[in-house]
Design a protein around this motif. Structure first.
Motif, PDB file in Angstrom:
ATOM      1  N   ASP A 159       0.823  -1.200   0.000  1.00 44.69           N
ATOM      2  CA  ASP A 159       0.000   0.000   0.000  1.00 44.69           C
ATOM      3  C   ASP A 159       0.861   1.256   0.000  1.00 44.69           C
ATOM      4  O   ASP A 159       0.521   2.262  -0.636  1.00 44.69           O
ATOM      5  CB  ASP A 159      -0.965  -0.002   1.197  1.00 44.69           C
ATOM      6  CG  ASP A 159      -0.306  -0.470   2.483  1.00 44.69           C
ATOM      7  OD1 ASP A 159       0.477  -1.439   2.442  1.00 44.69           O
ATOM      8  OD2 ASP A 159      -0.569   0.131   3.540  1.00 44.69           O
ATOM      9  N   GLY A 160       1.985   1.207   0.699  1.00 43.37           N
ATOM     10  CA  GLY A 160       2.872   2.370   0.703  1.00 43.37           C
ATOM     11  C   GLY A 160       3.510   2.544  -0.662  1.00 43.37           C
ATOM     12  O   GLY A 160       3.533   3.633  -1.240  1.00 43.37           O
ATOM     13  N   ILE A 177      -0.105  -0.546   6.494  1.00 42.23           N
ATOM     14  CA  ILE A 177       1.082  -0.228   7.294  1.00 42.23           C
ATOM     15  C   ILE A 177       2.320  -0.300   6.405  1.00 42.23           C
ATOM     16  O   ILE A 177       2.277  -0.927   5.349  1.00 42.23           O
ATOM     17  CB  ILE A 177       1.209  -1.254   8.463  1.00 42.23           C
ATOM     18  CG1 ILE A 177       2.060  -0.706   9.614  1.00 42.23           C
ATOM     19  CG2 ILE A 177       1.762  -2.589   7.986  1.00 42.23           C
ATOM     20  CD1 ILE A 177       1.316   0.260  10.488  1.00 42.23           C
ATOM     21  N   TYR A 178       3.383   0.388   6.811  1.00 41.21           N
ATOM     22  CA  TYR A 178       4.682   0.185   6.178  1.00 41.21           C
ATOM     23  C   TYR A 178       5.359  -0.939   6.927  1.00 41.21           C
ATOM     24  O   TYR A 178       5.827  -0.750   8.055  1.00 41.21           O
ATOM     25  CB  TYR A 178       5.547   1.439   6.281  1.00 41.21           C
ATOM     26  CG  TYR A 178       5.123   2.603   5.409  1.00 41.21           C
ATOM     27  CD1 TYR A 178       4.083   2.505   4.497  1.00 41.21           C
ATOM     28  CD2 TYR A 178       5.815   3.810   5.485  1.00 41.21           C
ATOM     29  CE1 TYR A 178       3.721   3.577   3.707  1.00 41.21           C
ATOM     30  CE2 TYR A 178       5.462   4.890   4.694  1.00 41.21           C
ATOM     31  CZ  TYR A 178       4.411   4.775   3.805  1.00 41.21           C
ATOM     32  OH  TYR A 178       4.063   5.842   3.026  1.00 41.21           O
ATOM     33  N   GLY A 179       5.402  -2.120   6.317  1.00 37.81           N
ATOM     34  CA  GLY A 179       6.000  -3.263   6.985  1.00 37.81           C
ATOM     35  C   GLY A 179       7.520  -3.186   7.020  1.00 37.81           C
ATOM     36  O   GLY A 179       8.134  -3.191   8.079  1.00 37.81           O
ATOM     37  N   ILE A 220      -0.886  -5.088  -2.378  1.00 39.05           N
ATOM     38  CA  ILE A 220      -1.033  -5.875  -1.160  1.00 39.05           C
ATOM     39  C   ILE A 220      -1.145  -4.910   0.028  1.00 39.05           C
ATOM     40  O   ILE A 220      -0.162  -4.297   0.451  1.00 39.05           O
ATOM     41  CB  ILE A 220       0.138  -6.858  -1.025  1.00 39.05           C
ATOM     42  CG1 ILE A 220       0.110  -7.791  -2.263  1.00 39.05           C
ATOM     43  CG2 ILE A 220       0.043  -7.631   0.278  1.00 39.05           C
ATOM     44  CD1 ILE A 220       1.089  -8.919  -2.232  1.00 39.05           C
ATOM     45  N   ASN A 244      -1.774  -3.849   3.706  1.00 43.21           N
ATOM     46  CA  ASN A 244      -1.799  -4.212   5.132  1.00 43.21           C
ATOM     47  C   ASN A 244      -1.960  -2.974   6.011  1.00 43.21           C
ATOM     48  O   ASN A 244      -1.759  -3.028   7.219  1.00 43.21           O
ATOM     49  CB  ASN A 244      -0.550  -5.014   5.523  1.00 43.21           C
ATOM     50  CG  ASN A 244       0.721  -4.300   5.101  1.00 43.21           C
ATOM     51  OD1 ASN A 244       0.688  -3.107   4.789  1.00 43.21           O
ATOM     52  ND2 ASN A 244       1.840  -5.003   5.098  1.00 43.21           N
TER      53      ASN A 244
HETATM   54 MG   LIG Z   1       2.066  -2.107   3.591  1.00 39.59          MG
END
Ligand SMILES: [Mg+2]
Ligand SMILES: Cc1ncc(C[n+]2csc(CCOP(=O)(O)OP(=O)(O)O)c2C)c(N)n1
Ligand code: SF4
Lengths: 612, 339
Positions: B100-101, B130-132, B126, B128
């Motif tokens: 997403d980021g 969040i920045y994984g 994909i 989530n």
């Molecule tokens: Mg993400």
């Protein structure tokens, strides 16, 4: 009618200046084209504002076009005009300082009304206060004469008729320099093929301007500038951007790889995009991307797919491309990145020339990310540099950076055309297809190129990317020794391109007092300066770099043979930094960032000082 | 067009690369990877004709793990790079994978333009929330008030809705699926593969380290039926246990209604139509407030793909001007001869 005198001149510089809307670029380039057809050597210099139409009649709105044409070999558009044609008070104000005493000044008196004078900041008309006495002034009501000449042309408004003043002025200069009209008439006929009344108007105005001088008492002397001796062959007049586009197409045909050109419009690089968009029948795909990052990454994607990916921009856009250029260095794919430089920093002066992106080209990426750099030295040289960039990119499977500049991009000169297809070097291409023992980063022993593999090749499925990779498999590797090795090998690969860089030839004495070292678009000014000094008995020599990374193999040795090394650059000292660092030479800079090319005399006087 | 495969039938295993997968144990990306490998085996396209392009992020490590051609590029730029590849090589099946980021923040511009141009690339976003990879900062899809290390007092910017964005960006095929809904995910990928123009698939994914359970309403078995609306073309919008709920239009607004006994008849419900622009947008806005999360294909539209149009222009230019002749081009214009 009185008989007029005809005088022969060796060389003339003429400048047309007017409002941005006055069509100065058109008449300037037409004057240049005719000079070319007549067989003069020539160099042109358009100088225009960034605004398409700055407020009419104002100083920032002034647009100029200078043509240097000669019976001798020439290398620059000339330091100053001998003849100045001005269409309004603002153009006079901006340009008169460049016209030497006794220079010819042609003025459209119709434009010198109170409003225009005020806009240009004149308290009273310079045509009336005697302030132009040092010039040979021809004050002519160009606009009304143009209008009058079109009295009988139907289908045009008065405003449209008056607009032909620029063509009328062109006709006058054709008389003054004994130029034939037919070439321009042919051009106007083609240009306005769909508007017959404009063909009639423009060609009539052109002839009227010519006839006006012929009949006028004021014009007693006309001049001729005989053709310049040049090598036998076919020629045409070409601008740098046009030549660059042709060079890329030529390399595409020679290599058999169609071009993918990703670009985002920017001055002064857009004309390359526009030119290539005309060549779709060569298989060229032009992609006007959403920004410069997409322009370069799409080109990388195209190269990955087996085309030759090319992208171009100017300084601000090259800054945006930096990260992706690093990616290209890492994944080692062929790619050509072109920077048509302009005055910076930031948006700077978009239509003005400068050479201040050399260090950006060398170092403007994160990490140790060396890229080979080529720089064109004249408008027609852009053809060869564009071609050579593609050749090197393919041979070494490497991104290559090309430096041009606004001066080269828009300037024109006669180009001796390659005669036969065979005159152009071959560009062999090898796509790896054998799955046996395939390793994506196993290199060629000589060039250190890695195999170029097209997706779609059975059995060669593999992954590449911007993470550091293993020296053979290309898989992600954080091994410390491997990173050292890969960094070294990326540098070594660029260094080995020297095998394809011709040795420098010294113009002038092989050793001696002053060596002038330049790069890129300053070639003409430096060459003229060195010639002039040599004819005055000064021991001056010249070398000019078209390859900035790697440098030609004999550069260091040549530098060592001269007492003084002078490095003129249109920046605050960038090549000089590289030369000092690399060769420990105590070089002397001559630097200027005024948005204008060097004048020959500026370089001459520095050489004189150094040799005194 | 991708060519049909002549060789032996492929299985998931054929798409497993020799690289060790390095996502956190339990990461939703594993399930997505497995579904992608399964789906690729069913595409009927040989491995060497498939390319995965990615940006940067946890999700963007994808190419390393799938045994086809792959290119792990730079943050956000995968759709642009894939555009260059697809236009150059329309014969390849080109997939883009990112988080997403990667796609909605740094790469938002490229996503927009790849979709609107209708480049035939299949983009898997994909999400989530969040920045994984950078260890858990909020992302452009995180809800307002997300408290993470970079937003200790809660995030203050309103999130972007990826489906609404893709619809507005004129994507040809727009769908949503979920990491753990294996069969649905595979089926969505197969439909995406068959679509000619640009494809945008949002995959809801769980980052158990930094944003665990962000989509638990969708994935929890207990509540799933009440919270998930499966979109099926030409079928009424039914959900809930045994299909006891549905979506009806009240004026221009959707509402959740009880269906069947004591509720409204099925005939009053909205019927899904993948060709309906307005409906697609309306569905994309259904979030929270008692609404279920729509899963499936929101919209498909058929337009000529960018790569096909570009190739057509080359053909047309050749018909009109003839195949390019280099020396003729160089010698054209105002040429003069010096004898
Ligand atoms: Mg993400
Ligand atoms: C130009 C640039 N800026 C920042 C980063 C750091 N970075 C790497 S991944 C990432 C965000 C990843 O988030 P997302 O795309 O959602 O992927 P996820 O890890 O969640 O799968 C950032 C900010 C980078 N690699 N490159
Ligand atoms: S940080 Fe989150 S997204 Fe990344 S690998 Fe771990 S669980 Fe997956």
């Amino acid at each position: 009618m009185t008989t007029k005198q005809l005088k022969s001149l060796d060389t003339v510089v003429i400048r047309f200046a007017g409002d941005s809307g006055d069509g100065m670029q058109i008449v300037g380039s037409e004057f240049g084209n005719t000079a070319a057809i007549v067989g003069n050597d020539l160099a042109t210099f358009p100088d225009f504002p960034a605004e398409i139409r700055a407020p009419a009649g104002t100083l920032p709105g002034v647009s100029g076009f200078q043509v240097h044409f000669s019976a001798n070999e020439i290398f620059t558009p000339g330091d100053q005009p001998d003849v100045l044609v001005v269409m309004n008070p603002a153009a006079l104000k901006v340009n008169r300082g460049d016209l030497p005493d006794n220079g010819i000044l042609i003025v459209d008196t119709d434009a010198f009304d109170a409003r225009n004078l005020k806009k240009a900041g004149y308290e009273q008309s310079p045509l009336e206060d005697g302030s132009l006495a040092q010039f040979r002034l021809f004050a002519v009501p160009l606009t009304s004469l143009a209008e009058k000449s079109l009295r009988d042309v139907e289908g045009l408004t008065t405003k449209e008729k008056r607009r032909n003043k620029n063509i009328f002025a062109l006709g006058m200069t054709y008389w003054l320099f004994s130029r034939p009209l037919d070439n321009t008439i042919k051009w106007l006929t083609q240009k306005y093929a769909k508007k017959p009344q404009h063909v009639e108007a423009t060609t009539t105005a052109l002839r009227a301007g010519y006839a006006y001088c012929d009949a006028s008492e004021a014009f007693q002397v006309r001049y001729e500038v005989p053709p310049a001796p040049s090598q036998p062959g076919l020629y045409k007049s070409i601008q740098g951007n046009e030549a660059l586009a042709l060079g890329l197409v030529a390399a595409s045909v020679k290599s058999g790889l169609p071009i993918f050109y990703g670009s985002y419009p920017i001055t002064p690089a857009s004309p390359v995009l526009e030119a290539l968009a005309q060549y779709k029948n060569f298989g060229v795909i032009t992609f006007q991307a959403e920004d410069e990052i997409a322009a370069v990454t799409s080109a990388i994607g195209a190269s990955f797919g087996g085309r030759i990916g090319i992208t171009a921009s100017s300084g601000p856009g090259i800054a945006l491309k930096g990260e992706a250029m690093g990616l290209a260095v890492m994944v080692e794919l062929p790619l050509v990145i072109i920077n048509v430089q302009r005055a910076g920093p930031s948006t700077g002066m978009p239509t003005k020339t400068e050479q201040s992106d050399l260090l950006q080209a060398m170092f403007g990426r994160n990490g140790d990310a060396p890229i080979p750099i080529l720089a064109a030295r004249s408008p027609s040289d852009c053809f060869e540099i564009g071609f050579e960039a593609v050749r090197i990119a393919i041979k070494y499977v490497v991104p290559v950076l090309v430096l041009s500049d606004g001066y080269l991009a828009n300037g024109a000169e006669p180009w001796k055309l390659p005669h036969k297809f065979e005159d152009l070097p071959d560009i062999p291409v090898h796509f790896h297809t054998d799955p046996k023992g395939f390793e994506p980063y196993r290199r060629d022993d000589v060039t250190l190129a890695r195999p170029w593999v097209k997706p779609g090749t059975p059995g060669l499925e593999h992954r590449i990317g911007g993470l550091e990779k293993d020296r053979l498999t290309g898989n992600v590797s954080y091994d410390t020794a491997n990173h050292q090795h890969m960094t070294d090998v990326r540098a070594e690969k660029v260094a080995r391109i020297v095998a394809d860089v011709p040795d420098l030839e010294v113009f002038g004495d092989e050793s001696g007092e002053v060596l002038v070292v330049g790069w890129g678009g300053t070639y003409g000014a430096i060459h003229s300066a060195v010639r002039r000094c040599r004819s005055d008995g000064i021991s001056a020599s010249q070398i000019h770099l078209r390859h900035l990374n790697p440098f030609p193999a004999n550069l260091g040795e040549i530098l060592g043979r001269f007492k003084k090394v002078l490095v003129p650059e249109l920046n605050t000292g960038q090549l000089i930094l590289l030369l000092r660092a690399r060769f420990l030479v105590d070089a002397i800079g001559l630097n200027k960032v005024e948005g204008q090319p060097f004048k020959v005399r500026e370089i001459v006087s520095r050489i004189q000082e150094l040799s005194a | 067009m991708t060519t049909a495969m002549d060789g032996p039938k492929l299985t998931k295993k054929d798409f497993v690369s020799d690289q060790q997968v390095r996502w956190c144990p339990g990461c939703g990306d594993y399930a997505i990877l497995s579904s992608v490998q399964h789906a690729f085996a069913k595409l009927g396209i040989p491995r060497h004709k498939i390319v995965i392009i990615s940006g940067i992020g946890c999700a963007a490590r994808f190419p390393y793990y799938v045994d086809c051609f792959g290119f792990h590029t730079i943050h956000g730029r995968a759709p642009a790079l894939a555009t260059g590849l697809k236009v150059s090589r329309p014969d390849l099946s080109v997939w883009v994978v990112g988080g997403d980021g990667d796609m909605l923040s740094i790469g938002g511009n490229h996503l927009l333009h790849a979709l609107r141009r209708n480049v035939g690339i299949k983009i898997l976003c994909i999400n989530n929330r969040i920045y994984g990879l950078t260890k858990g900062q909020y992302s452009p899809t995180s809800p307002v008030g997300t408290v993470k290390k970079s937003t200790p007092m809660g995030s203050i910017d309103r999130p972007v809705n990826p489906i609404s964005l893709a619809l507005a960006a004129e994507a040809g095929f727009v769908a949503r699926t979920v990491d753990v809904f294996g069969p649905h995910l595979q089926e969505t990928l197969l439909r995406a593969a068959a679509h000619e123009g640009s494809v945008f698939v949002e995959v809801l994914q769980n980052c158990l380290i930094f944003n665990d359970a962000t989509f638990s309403n969708v994935t929890d078995r207990a509540s799933r039926e009440d919270n998930v609306l499966y979109l099926e073309h030409q079928k009424p919008l039914l959900f809930g246990a045994g299909g006891d709920k549905g979506i009806r239009l009240n004026g221009l607004k959707p509402e959740v209604v009880r269906v069947g006994e004591g509720g409204v008849p099925e005939s009053e419900l909205l019927v899904h139509d993948e060709k309906d622009e307005s409906l697609a947008y309306l569905l994309s806005r259904m979030e929270g407030d008692g609404f279920p999360t729509p899963i499936g294909t929101f919209r498909t539209q058929e337009h000529v793909s960018y790569e096909a149009a570009a190739a057509q222009q080359v053909r047309t230019a050749r018909e009109q001007k003839g195949e390019g002749d280099l020396m003729k081009l160089i010698h054209s214009g105002d040429v003069w001869t010096v004898p």
